[in-house]
Design a protein around this motif. Structure first.
Motif, PDB file in Angstrom:
ATOM      1  N   GLN A   6       0.845  -1.180   0.000  1.00 15.55           N
ATOM      2  CA  GLN A   6       0.000   0.000   0.000  1.00 15.55           C
ATOM      3  C   GLN A   6       0.887   1.238   0.000  1.00 15.55           C
ATOM      4  O   GLN A   6       1.839   1.331   0.769  1.00 15.55           O
ATOM      5  N   ARG A   7       0.585   2.162  -0.864  1.00 17.47           N
ATOM      6  CA  ARG A   7       1.377   3.390  -0.953  1.00 17.47           C
ATOM      7  C   ARG A   7       1.007   4.321   0.186  1.00 17.47           C
ATOM      8  O   ARG A   7      -0.163   4.594   0.429  1.00 17.47           O
ATOM      9  N   LEU A   8       2.000   4.771   0.901  1.00 15.67           N
ATOM     10  CA  LEU A   8       1.785   5.730   1.974  1.00 15.67           C
ATOM     11  C   LEU A   8       1.719   7.124   1.365  1.00 15.67           C
ATOM     12  O   LEU A   8       2.556   7.489   0.538  1.00 15.67           O
ATOM     13  N   LEU A   9       0.732   7.889   1.787  1.00 17.56           N
ATOM     14  CA  LEU A   9       0.521   9.199   1.190  1.00 17.56           C
ATOM     15  C   LEU A   9       0.494  10.307   2.225  1.00 17.56           C
ATOM     16  O   LEU A   9       0.079  10.098   3.366  1.00 17.56           O
ATOM     17  N   ILE A  10       0.889  11.465   1.796  1.00 13.93           N
ATOM     18  CA  ILE A  10       0.730  12.692   2.569  1.00 13.93           C
ATOM     19  C   ILE A  10      -0.602  13.282   2.116  1.00 13.93           C
ATOM     20  O   ILE A  10      -0.819  13.468   0.922  1.00 13.93           O
ATOM     21  N   THR A  11      -1.484  13.565   3.060  1.00  9.77           N
ATOM     22  CA  THR A  11      -2.845  13.924   2.677  1.00  9.77           C
ATOM     23  C   THR A  11      -3.312  15.302   3.116  1.00  9.77           C
ATOM     24  O   THR A  11      -4.442  15.679   2.818  1.00  9.77           O
ATOM     25  N   SER A  12      -2.475  16.059   3.812  1.00 14.84           N
ATOM     26  CA  SER A  12      -2.931  17.370   4.284  1.00 14.84           C
ATOM     27  C   SER A  12      -1.772  18.361   4.263  1.00 14.84           C
ATOM     28  O   SER A  12      -0.601  17.971   4.275  1.00 14.84           O
ATOM     29  N   PRO A  13      -2.098  19.649   4.255  1.00 13.57           N
ATOM     30  CA  PRO A  13      -1.035  20.648   4.332  1.00 13.57           C
ATOM     31  C   PRO A  13      -0.180  20.497   5.601  1.00 13.57           C
ATOM     32  O   PRO A  13       1.035  20.708   5.551  1.00 13.57           O
ATOM     33  N   ALA A  14      -0.793  20.134   6.714  1.00 16.45           N
ATOM     34  CA  ALA A  14      -0.022  19.951   7.953  1.00 16.45           C
ATOM     35  C   ALA A  14       0.996  18.832   7.785  1.00 16.45           C
ATOM     36  O   ALA A  14       2.166  18.979   8.166  1.00 16.45           O
ATOM     37  N   GLU A  15       0.578  17.712   7.230  1.00 17.99           N
ATOM     38  CA  GLU A  15       1.505  16.607   6.985  1.00 17.99           C
ATOM     39  C   GLU A  15       2.586  17.037   5.997  1.00 17.99           C
ATOM     40  O   GLU A  15       3.760  16.682   6.149  1.00 17.99           O
ATOM     41  N   ALA A  16       2.203  17.809   4.981  1.00 16.42           N
ATOM     42  CA  ALA A  16       3.159  18.262   3.969  1.00 16.42           C
ATOM     43  C   ALA A  16       4.216  19.167   4.592  1.00 16.42           C
ATOM     44  O   ALA A  16       5.407  19.037   4.306  1.00 16.42           O
ATOM     45  N   PHE A  17       3.793  20.075   5.455  1.00 22.49           N
ATOM     46  CA  PHE A  17       4.712  20.983   6.123  1.00 22.49           C
ATOM     47  C   PHE A  17       5.695  20.194   6.984  1.00 22.49           C
ATOM     48  O   PHE A  17       6.911  20.421   6.940  1.00 22.49           O
ATOM     49  N   ALA A  18       5.176  19.245   7.747  1.00 26.71           N
ATOM     50  CA  ALA A  18       6.029  18.404   8.593  1.00 26.71           C
ATOM     51  C   ALA A  18       6.964  17.547   7.738  1.00 26.71           C
ATOM     52  O   ALA A  18       8.112  17.300   8.124  1.00 26.71           O
ATOM     53  N   ALA A  19       6.498  17.110   6.584  1.00 27.43           N
ATOM     54  CA  ALA A  19       7.323  16.290   5.690  1.00 27.43           C
ATOM     55  C   ALA A  19       8.532  17.073   5.190  1.00 27.43           C
ATOM     56  O   ALA A  19       9.645  16.537   5.132  1.00 27.43           O
ATOM     57  N   ILE A  20       8.330  18.328   4.831  1.00 31.25           N
ATOM     58  CA  ILE A  20       9.443  19.170   4.370  1.00 31.25           C
ATOM     59  C   ILE A  20      10.452  19.336   5.515  1.00 31.25           C
ATOM     60  O   ILE A  20      11.668  19.235   5.307  1.00 31.25           O
ATOM     61  N   PHE A  58      -0.049  21.758  14.979  1.00 31.44           N
ATOM     62  CA  PHE A  58       0.711  20.786  15.764  1.00 31.44           C
ATOM     63  C   PHE A  58       0.634  21.060  17.262  1.00 31.44           C
ATOM     64  O   PHE A  58       0.676  20.136  18.055  1.00 31.44           O
ATOM     65  N   ARG A  59       0.506  22.326  17.641  1.00 28.18           N
ATOM     66  CA  ARG A  59       0.481  22.652  19.071  1.00 28.18           C
ATOM     67  C   ARG A  59      -0.722  22.045  19.783  1.00 28.18           C
ATOM     68  O   ARG A  59      -0.727  21.938  20.987  1.00 28.18           O
ATOM     69  N   HIS A  60      -1.733  21.669  19.010  1.00 29.07           N
ATOM     70  CA  HIS A  60      -2.938  21.092  19.598  1.00 29.07           C
ATOM     71  C   HIS A  60      -2.905  19.565  19.616  1.00 29.07           C
ATOM     72  O   HIS A  60      -3.860  18.942  20.063  1.00 29.07           O
ATOM     73  N   ARG A  61      -1.840  18.976  19.147  1.00 29.78           N
ATOM     74  CA  ARG A  61      -1.719  17.518  19.120  1.00 29.78           C
ATOM     75  C   ARG A  61      -0.978  17.034  20.357  1.00 29.78           C
ATOM     76  O   ARG A  61      -0.005  17.663  20.779  1.00 29.78           O
ATOM     77  N   ASP A  62      -1.428  15.917  20.880  1.00 30.35           N
ATOM     78  CA  ASP A  62      -0.700  15.345  22.010  1.00 30.35           C
ATOM     79  C   ASP A  62       0.517  14.574  21.499  1.00 30.35           C
ATOM     80  O   ASP A  62       0.728  14.441  20.285  1.00 30.35           O
ATOM     81  N   ALA A  63       1.311  14.082  22.422  1.00 22.21           N
ATOM     82  CA  ALA A  63       2.558  13.401  22.063  1.00 22.21           C
ATOM     83  C   ALA A  63       2.294  12.184  21.176  1.00 22.21           C
ATOM     84  O   ALA A  63       3.050  11.911  20.243  1.00 22.21           O
ATOM     85  N   ALA A  64       1.222  11.452  21.457  1.00 23.80           N
ATOM     86  CA  ALA A  64       0.903  10.260  20.659  1.00 23.80           C
ATOM     87  C   ALA A  64       0.567  10.639  19.218  1.00 23.80           C
ATOM     88  O   ALA A  64       1.009   9.975  18.272  1.00 23.80           O
ATOM     89  N   ALA A  65      -0.189  11.709  19.037  1.00 29.56           N
ATOM     90  CA  ALA A  65      -0.561  12.147  17.687  1.00 29.56           C
ATOM     91  C   ALA A  65       0.673  12.654  16.927  1.00 29.56           C
ATOM     92  O   ALA A  65       0.826  12.373  15.735  1.00 29.56           O
ATOM     93  N   MET A  66       1.541  13.379  17.609  1.00 33.19           N
ATOM     94  CA  MET A  66       2.772  13.843  16.956  1.00 33.19           C
ATOM     95  C   MET A  66       3.659  12.654  16.598  1.00 33.19           C
ATOM     96  O   MET A  66       4.233  12.608  15.516  1.00 33.19           O
ATOM     97  N   ALA A 120       2.673   9.615  15.944  1.00 33.09           N
ATOM     98  CA  ALA A 120       2.048   8.910  14.820  1.00 33.09           C
ATOM     99  C   ALA A 120       2.328   9.638  13.501  1.00 33.09           C
ATOM    100  O   ALA A 120       2.630   9.012  12.483  1.00 33.09           O
ATOM    101  N   LEU A 121       2.240  10.958  13.521  1.00 38.21           N
ATOM    102  CA  LEU A 121       2.523  11.751  12.321  1.00 38.21           C
ATOM    103  C   LEU A 121       3.961  11.532  11.866  1.00 38.21           C
ATOM    104  O   LEU A 121       4.217  11.231  10.688  1.00 38.21           O
ATOM    105  N   LEU A 122       4.899  11.660  12.786  1.00 42.17           N
ATOM    106  CA  LEU A 122       6.309  11.504  12.419  1.00 42.17           C
ATOM    107  C   LEU A 122       6.623  10.072  11.999  1.00 42.17           C
ATOM    108  O   LEU A 122       7.409   9.865  11.071  1.00 42.17           O
ATOM    109  N   ASP A 123       5.998   9.092  12.632  1.00 44.38           N
ATOM    110  CA  ASP A 123       6.188   7.692  12.219  1.00 44.38           C
ATOM    111  C   ASP A 123       5.708   7.481  10.784  1.00 44.38           C
ATOM    112  O   ASP A 123       6.360   6.801   9.993  1.00 44.38           O
TER     113      ASP A 123
END
Length: 148
Positions: A9-23, A52-60, A62-65
């Motif tokens: 399955q291809r992993l995708l970046i799906t939002s501007p927030a994910e895109a910003f973190a990806a860069i 990102f400031r509204h995300r807890d450690a688990a959500a951050m 998961a995003l970085l993973d």
């Protein structure tokens, strides 16, 4: 019993927030190393920004993973390629400034990072003179002028 081999399955970046973190992640990994200082800098630069400031450690985490999985499988160029179309021109300039800042976090500048920033600016459609201005300003912020 036959086993099927489903395509990966291809992993995708799906939002501007994910895109910003990806860069940002691409910036700290572009030289093939992720130091503790770079990882800490990445997290700090993201965590004070909306959303990102509204995300807890688990959500951050998961995003970085998720982004690390793309990075490991496809490399930073693919990570950037997916991210760019999701960002507005203003978001692109800010993402580039954050990338410049992150390449300076470990206080070691290398040709891989320089090449990365030039390629990133081109892909983000930021003019070379604008990149130079961003680098000058971020360089001033990182200069330890009181160390003398």
């Amino acid at each position: 019993m036959a086993t099927s081999t489903a395509p990966a399955q291809r992993l995708l970046i799906t939002s501007p927030a994910e895109a910003f973190a990806a860069i940002a992640l691409a910036a700290v990994c572009c030289d093939g190393e992720l130091s503790a200082a770079e990882a800490r800098g990445l997290r700090q630069l993201l965590e004070f920004r909306t959303p990102f400031r509204h995300r807890d450690a688990a959500a951050m985490g998961a995003l970085l993973d998720h982004l690390l999985a793309i990075l490991r499988r496809d490399g930073w160029p693919a990570l950037v390629e997916q991210a760019v179309p999701l960002l507005t021109p203003d978001q692109r300039q800010t993402a580039l400034a954050v990338a410049v800042q992150l390449t300076l976090v470990d206080e070691v500048s290398c040709s891989d990072e320089r090449r990365f920033l030039q390629q990133l600016a081109e892909r983000l459609e930021v003019a070379p003179d604008r990149l130079a201005t961003i680098e000058d300003v971020i360089g001033l912020l990182h200069r330890d002028s009181l160390a003398d």
